[in-house]
Design a protein around this motif. Structure first.
Motif, PDB file in Angstrom:
ATOM      1  N   SER A  44       0.834  -1.199   0.000  1.00  0.00           N
ATOM      2  CA  SER A  44       0.000   0.000   0.000  1.00  0.00           C
ATOM      3  C   SER A  44       0.874   1.256   0.000  1.00  0.00           C
ATOM      4  CB  SER A  44      -0.924   0.002   1.219  1.00  0.00           C
ATOM      5  OG  SER A  44      -0.181   0.000   2.422  1.00  0.00           O
ATOM      6  N   TRP A  45       0.307   2.343  -0.534  1.00  0.00           N
ATOM      7  CA  TRP A  45       1.092   3.576  -0.664  1.00  0.00           C
ATOM      8  C   TRP A  45       1.465   4.145   0.695  1.00  0.00           C
ATOM      9  CZ3 TRP A  45      -0.633   8.057   1.523  1.00  0.00           C
ATOM     10  CH2 TRP A  45      -1.976   8.111   1.867  1.00  0.00           C
ATOM     11  N   TRP A  46       0.564   4.039   1.668  1.00  0.00           N
ATOM     12  CA  TRP A  46       0.862   4.642   2.968  1.00  0.00           C
ATOM     13  C   TRP A  46       1.902   3.840   3.740  1.00  0.00           C
ATOM     14  CZ3 TRP A  46      -0.510   1.568   7.113  1.00  0.00           C
ATOM     15  CH2 TRP A  46      -1.474   0.599   6.877  1.00  0.00           C
ATOM     16  N   TYR A  47       1.958   2.510   3.517  1.00  0.00           N
ATOM     17  CA  TYR A  47       3.007   1.713   4.155  1.00  0.00           C
ATOM     18  C   TYR A  47       4.358   2.051   3.516  1.00  0.00           C
ATOM     19  CZ  TYR A  47       5.348  -2.300   6.242  1.00  0.00           C
ATOM     20  OH  TYR A  47       6.198  -3.110   6.959  1.00  0.00           O
ATOM     21  N   MET A  48       4.352   2.250   2.199  1.00  0.00           N
ATOM     22  CA  MET A  48       5.585   2.657   1.527  1.00  0.00           C
ATOM     23  C   MET A  48       6.040   4.041   2.002  1.00  0.00           C
ATOM     24  SD  MET A  48       6.786   0.364  -0.549  1.00  0.00           S
ATOM     25  CE  MET A  48       6.445  -0.696   0.845  1.00  0.00           C
ATOM     26  N   MET A  49       5.071   4.913   2.315  1.00  0.00           N
ATOM     27  CA  MET A  49       5.429   6.231   2.829  1.00  0.00           C
ATOM     28  C   MET A  49       6.101   6.123   4.201  1.00  0.00           C
ATOM     29  SD  MET A  49       4.709   8.583   0.642  1.00  0.00           S
ATOM     30  CE  MET A  49       4.647  10.066   1.620  1.00  0.00           C
ATOM     31  N   LEU A  50       5.633   5.199   5.044  1.00  0.00           N
ATOM     32  CA  LEU A  50       6.274   4.992   6.346  1.00  0.00           C
ATOM     33  C   LEU A  50       7.705   4.495   6.171  1.00  0.00           C
ATOM     34  CD1 LEU A  50       3.451   3.370   8.525  1.00  0.00           C
ATOM     35  CD2 LEU A  50       4.479   5.623   8.808  1.00  0.00           C
ATOM     36  N   ILE A  51       7.899   3.549   5.240  1.00  0.00           N
ATOM     37  CA  ILE A  51       9.252   3.046   4.979  1.00  0.00           C
ATOM     38  C   ILE A  51      10.146   4.166   4.460  1.00  0.00           C
ATOM     39  CG2 ILE A  51      10.601   1.423   3.613  1.00  0.00           C
ATOM     40  CD1 ILE A  51       9.002   0.073   5.759  1.00  0.00           C
ATOM     41  N   ALA A  52       9.594   4.991   3.538  1.00  0.00           N
ATOM     42  CA  ALA A  52      10.367   6.109   3.004  1.00  0.00           C
ATOM     43  C   ALA A  52      10.706   7.115   4.099  1.00  0.00           C
ATOM     44  CB  ALA A  52       9.593   6.791   1.878  1.00  0.00           C
ATOM     45  N   ALA A  53       9.734   7.362   5.012  1.00  0.00           N
ATOM     46  CA  ALA A  53       9.977   8.297   6.117  1.00  0.00           C
ATOM     47  C   ALA A  53      11.092   7.787   7.022  1.00  0.00           C
ATOM     48  CB  ALA A  53       8.698   8.507   6.920  1.00  0.00           C
ATOM     49  N   LEU A  54      11.121   6.480   7.264  1.00  0.00           N
ATOM     50  CA  LEU A  54      12.197   5.907   8.071  1.00  0.00           C
ATOM     51  C   LEU A  54      13.541   6.078   7.383  1.00  0.00           C
ATOM     52  CD1 LEU A  54      13.154   4.355  10.532  1.00  0.00           C
ATOM     53  CD2 LEU A  54      12.617   2.222   9.334  1.00  0.00           C
ATOM     54  N   GLY A  55      13.568   5.851   6.068  1.00  0.00           N
ATOM     55  CA  GLY A  55      14.817   6.042   5.325  1.00  0.00           C
ATOM     56  C   GLY A  55      15.290   7.487   5.364  1.00  0.00           C
ATOM     57  N   ILE A  56      14.349   8.440   5.193  1.00  0.00           N
ATOM     58  CA  ILE A  56      14.713   9.863   5.254  1.00  0.00           C
ATOM     59  C   ILE A  56      15.237  10.215   6.638  1.00  0.00           C
ATOM     60  CG2 ILE A  56      13.767  12.197   5.159  1.00  0.00           C
ATOM     61  CD1 ILE A  56      11.815  11.183   3.015  1.00  0.00           C
ATOM     62  N   SER A  57      14.569   9.691   7.670  1.00  0.00           N
ATOM     63  CA  SER A  57      15.013   9.955   9.043  1.00  0.00           C
ATOM     64  C   SER A  57      16.427   9.439   9.273  1.00  0.00           C
ATOM     65  CB  SER A  57      14.038   9.303  10.031  1.00  0.00           C
ATOM     66  OG  SER A  57      14.472   9.485  11.357  1.00  0.00           O
ATOM     67  N   LEU A  58      16.719   8.240   8.780  1.00  0.00           N
ATOM     68  CA  LEU A  58      18.054   7.676   8.952  1.00  0.00           C
ATOM     69  C   LEU A  58      19.114   8.524   8.243  1.00  0.00           C
ATOM     70  CD1 LEU A  58      17.324   3.859   8.485  1.00  0.00           C
ATOM     71  CD2 LEU A  58      18.110   4.973  10.574  1.00  0.00           C
ATOM     72  N   VAL A  59      18.798   8.968   7.015  1.00  0.00           N
ATOM     73  CA  VAL A  59      19.774   9.764   6.253  1.00  0.00           C
ATOM     74  C   VAL A  59      20.029  11.102   6.937  1.00  0.00           C
ATOM     75  CG1 VAL A  59      20.163  10.969   4.075  1.00  0.00           C
ATOM     76  CG2 VAL A  59      19.251   8.647   4.057  1.00  0.00           C
ATOM     77  N   ILE A  60      18.951  11.819   7.283  1.00  0.00           N
ATOM     78  CA  ILE A  60      19.114  13.160   7.863  1.00  0.00           C
ATOM     79  C   ILE A  60      19.755  13.077   9.245  1.00  0.00           C
ATOM     80  CG2 ILE A  60      17.834  15.148   8.737  1.00  0.00           C
ATOM     81  CD1 ILE A  60      15.941  14.887   6.421  1.00  0.00           C
ATOM     82  N   ALA A  61      19.290  12.139  10.084  1.00  0.00           N
ATOM     83  CA  ALA A  61      19.877  12.012  11.424  1.00  0.00           C
ATOM     84  C   ALA A  61      21.359  11.668  11.353  1.00  0.00           C
ATOM     85  CB  ALA A  61      19.117  10.951  12.221  1.00  0.00           C
ATOM     86  N   SER A  62      21.739  10.841  10.378  1.00  0.00           N
ATOM     87  CA  SER A  62      23.150  10.471  10.234  1.00  0.00           C
ATOM     88  C   SER A  62      23.989  11.653   9.771  1.00  0.00           C
ATOM     89  CB  SER A  62      23.289   9.308   9.241  1.00  0.00           C
ATOM     90  OG  SER A  62      22.597   8.172   9.692  1.00  0.00           O
ATOM     91  N   LEU A  63      23.518  12.374   8.744  1.00  0.00           N
ATOM     92  CA  LEU A  63      24.275  13.528   8.240  1.00  0.00           C
ATOM     93  C   LEU A  63      24.364  14.623   9.294  1.00  0.00           C
ATOM     94  CD1 LEU A  63      22.902  13.805   4.586  1.00  0.00           C
ATOM     95  CD2 LEU A  63      25.139  12.979   5.312  1.00  0.00           C
ATOM     96  N   ASP A  64      23.278  14.801  10.054  1.00  0.00           N
ATOM     97  CA  ASP A  64      23.250  15.849  11.066  1.00  0.00           C
ATOM     98  C   ASP A  64      24.316  15.639  12.132  1.00  0.00           C
ATOM     99  OD1 ASP A  64      21.791  18.222  12.156  1.00  0.00           O
ATOM    100  OD2 ASP A  64      21.449  16.851  13.848  1.00  0.00           O
ATOM    101  N   ARG A  65      24.697  14.401  12.376  1.00  0.00           N
ATOM    102  CA  ARG A  65      25.669  14.094  13.422  1.00  0.00           C
ATOM    103  C   ARG A  65      27.043  13.733  12.863  1.00  0.00           C
ATOM    104  NH1 ARG A  65      20.636  13.208  14.756  1.00  0.00           N
ATOM    105  NH2 ARG A  65      19.931  13.342  16.930  1.00  0.00           N
ATOM    106  N   PHE A  66      27.055  13.048  11.735  1.00  0.00           N
ATOM    107  CA  PHE A  66      28.325  12.541  11.213  1.00  0.00           C
ATOM    108  C   PHE A  66      29.234  13.662  10.724  1.00  0.00           C
ATOM    109  CE2 PHE A  66      30.909  11.271   7.575  1.00  0.00           C
ATOM    110  CZ  PHE A  66      31.649  10.233   8.119  1.00  0.00           C
ATOM    111  N   VAL A  67      28.685  14.581   9.938  1.00  0.00           N
ATOM    112  CA  VAL A  67      29.531  15.607   9.309  1.00  0.00           C
ATOM    113  C   VAL A  67      30.248  16.466  10.352  1.00  0.00           C
ATOM    114  CG1 VAL A  67      29.534  17.631   7.808  1.00  0.00           C
ATOM    115  CG2 VAL A  67      28.177  15.614   7.193  1.00  0.00           C
ATOM    116  N   PRO A  68      29.543  17.064  11.330  1.00  0.00           N
ATOM    117  CA  PRO A  68      30.282  17.871  12.328  1.00  0.00           C
ATOM    118  C   PRO A  68      31.201  17.036  13.206  1.00  0.00           C
ATOM    119  CG  PRO A  68      27.962  17.677  12.926  1.00  0.00           C
ATOM    120  CD  PRO A  68      28.090  17.129  11.553  1.00  0.00           C
ATOM    121  N   LEU A  69      30.800  15.796  13.516  1.00  0.00           N
ATOM    122  CA  LEU A  69      31.659  14.939  14.337  1.00  0.00           C
ATOM    123  C   LEU A  69      32.949  14.606  13.592  1.00  0.00           C
ATOM    124  CD1 LEU A  69      32.113  13.220  16.872  1.00  0.00           C
ATOM    125  CD2 LEU A  69      30.902  11.354  15.720  1.00  0.00           C
ATOM    126  N   TYR A  70      32.841  14.279  12.329  1.00  0.00           N
ATOM    127  CA  TYR A  70      34.027  13.978  11.516  1.00  0.00           C
ATOM    128  C   TYR A  70      34.944  15.196  11.445  1.00  0.00           C
ATOM    129  CZ  TYR A  70      36.894  13.121   7.389  1.00  0.00           C
ATOM    130  OH  TYR A  70      37.948  12.993   6.527  1.00  0.00           O
TER     131      TYR A  70
END
Length: 557
Positions: free
Chosen positions: A121-147
């Motif tokens: 279903s489209w809304w389940y795919m949206m939840l999966i996409a939201a999780l992927g976006i969260s992982l990418v943004i949360a990682s970049l938000d912390r990784f770049v300044p820490l590095y």
């Protein structure tokens, strides 16, 4: 926003807590120990909050938001397991009828809400996409300044930085060259990388372990991409096909290019003559156990450039399909998963009459899987198949219907026309008969003719799963990378030790992201028989002082 310049000359992004170069605190704090989780660097989500882009970034960079997305995915995924998904309902049945008939009102509600195809279903795919976006943004938000902070750290640190470390010690005096040589050798013995600047020492090891969580995130993102790719055409195929013995079916997902033929199907039971520990249980008469069921199959391919159902197919290969021994070609595998023995295949009928001379034998066959509509005879008789119910039942409205397309309980309504009747003429009515196994009823009054069942042909059918999975490399790679990150962050710990003298005083400080006891042991080993001051855990000292205060209060009470 304007950058903050430290007294060492380094320009830090707005919001930085500890200078990225010398480590001096740039913000006032009452905490005894500095927060070193991200080296005191400024994260974008904590700095920029004005534009819509900033708000979206800050929303998805939150760990709490990521956890809630995971909780929502887990809850919705569990809803998809209450009843079978549509792909797992019996072949030939329609989802509209199946859920209501099998599970009542709850099943109908399950179907109406779209839970029968939850994972696509489209809304389940949206939840999966939201999780992927969260992982990418949360990682970049912390990784770049820490590095950036770890890359720019200096050997000589500000005194305030040293005093704000959890493990810290100081004393008067200075180090001899012999002390420095001994300490460097001992640090290298503990596998530290040692740097020296103006007599100050900086030792570090296992920095790579700090990237473990971000490697985890990369693995999860690749895994999620693999899961989402399953819903793109050509990437994933999981179909079910029934093939009767002697028949040939097109293989799903090949655009009509490949066909499979069921030459022979066989079932083998355990032999009661063999000696085996479990032989008695395996050869029970009331419930014999199958030792093997297989399909002797032939794979065919349509020649290139030839179109049409009558085109002669090219034989590719023969293969005996057994459980866990599929027929595989061009990334597609046919697995043996089910079978049906003695399925109704063909009915043979004959027309009889006690009042009319038929002049010839009127026998005809009906293919229950693909019945013809009309049957004509040389003596002028015609029979029309009006209705066919492969698996007959009466629905809730009292109307005849079929549960599925499998001929388990077939019923056929025939209309017979005599030679002097014109079936195409308006108002012409023939003799109606409802016929099935042990059923032969007239539907419109007395009949001069009777259609009787003469013979029944049975056939074995095999159930094959057609599977293709181009997403498997993504899933395997994502899982493997995730495990690498998990091991990387769990079994190694980032440790740092600073030793320096300033204005006639010796300072030693240490930091570890995990396993502080190991860091303390390393410092004790390095400082043994040298002038290096003993380092203490400032948080342990604070806890001991609080305990003493509580004990004194209790004694006074």
């Amino acid at each position: 926003m304007n950058k903050v310049t430290c007294e060492c000359g380094h320009q830090n992004p707005y919001g930085t807590y500890l200078c990225e170069s010398c480590g001096k605190p740039l913000q006032e704090s009452d905490e005894k120990v500095a927060n070193m989780r991200y080296e005191g660097v400024a994260r974008r989500s904590q700095t920029y909050k004005s534009s819509i882009v900033d708000k979206i970034w800050n929303f998805f960079s939150s760990v709490k938001v990521g956890i809630w997305i995971i909780v929502l995915i887990l809850v919705t995924s569990s809803l998809g397991t209450i009843f079978p998904q549509e792909m797992y309902i019996p072949p030939g049945t329609t989802a509209t009828e199946y859920y209501q008939e099998e599970y009542g009102i709850a099943g109908q509600l399950y179907y109406d809400l779209g839970f029968h195809n939850l994972y696509s279903s489209w809304w389940y795919m949206m939840l999966i996409a939201a999780l992927g976006i969260s992982l990418v943004i949360a990682s970049l938000d912390r990784f770049v300044p820490l590095y950036r902070a770890l890359k720019k750290q200096r050997t000589t640190r500000h005194t305030a930085f040293m005093k704000k470390q959890r493990v810290f010690g100081e004393s008067e005096g200075s180090l001899t060259e012999e002390d420095r040589t001994i300490m460097k050798e001992r640090l290298k013995q503990k596998r530290y990388r040692v740097k020296e600047e103006n007599g100050n020492l900086f030792a570090e090891k296992n920095r790579f372990s700090r990237w473990g969580p971000y490697v985890n995130h990369i693995g999860l993102i690749i895994f999620l991409i693999g899961g989402m790719l399953r819903f793109f055409p050509g990437m994933y195929l999981d179909e079910y096909v029934w093939i009767r013995e002697g028949e040939r079916e097109v293989i799903s997902g090949t655009n009509g290019e490949y066909f499979v033929e069921n030459r022979e199907f066989m079932v083998e039971l355990y032999d009661d003559q063999e000696e085996d520990l479990f032989q008695e249980a395996l050869t029970r008469e009331d419930n014999p156990v199958v030792s093997n069921f297989q399909t002797s199959a032939t794979l065919y391919k349509r020649p290139e450039g030839i179109i049409g159902d009558n085109a002669e197919l090219e034989k590719v290969k023969d293969h005996d399909i057994r459980v866990n021994q599929p027929l595989t070609f061009e990334g597609i595998s046919l697995y043996q998963v089910d079978y049906r023995l003695n399925e109704l295949s063909t009915f043979t009928f004959t027309v009889e009459s006690d009042t009319v001379d038929l002049e010839e034998d009127m026998t005809f066959q009906v293919d229950l899987n693909d019945p013809a509509r009309y049957y004509e005879f040389e003596n002028g008789y015609q029979i029309e198949l009006l209705e066919y119910f492969p698996n007959f039942y009466i629905d809730n409205n009292g109307e005849p219907s079929t549960q599925n397309r499998v001929p388990d309980n077939p019923r056929i309504i025939f209309e017979l026309f005599t030679p002097d009747q014109d079936p195409e003429a308006e108002g012409t009515e023939g003799e109606l008969s409802l016929i099935g196994v042990r059923v032969n009823e007239e539907l419109n009054g007395e009949r001069d003719h009777v259609i009787r069942m003469e013979d029944v042909e049975l056939v074995d059918a095999t159930g094959l799963t057609v599977r293709r999975d181009h997403t498997l490399p993504f899933l395997i790679a994502g899982g493997a990378i995730f495990m690498v990150g998990l091991i990387q962050g769990s079994y190694w710990h980032h440790r740092r030790i600073w030793i320096q003298e300033k204005a006639g005083r010796l300072y030693v400080a240490g930091h570890a992201n995990k396993n502080w006891h190991a860091l303390k042991r390393d410092l004790s080993f390095v400082s043994e028989n040298t002038r290096l001051p003993e380092a203490a855990d400032q948080l342990d000292d604070e806890a001991e002082n609080e305990e003493e205060v509580q004990q004194k209060k209790g004694g006074n009470a």
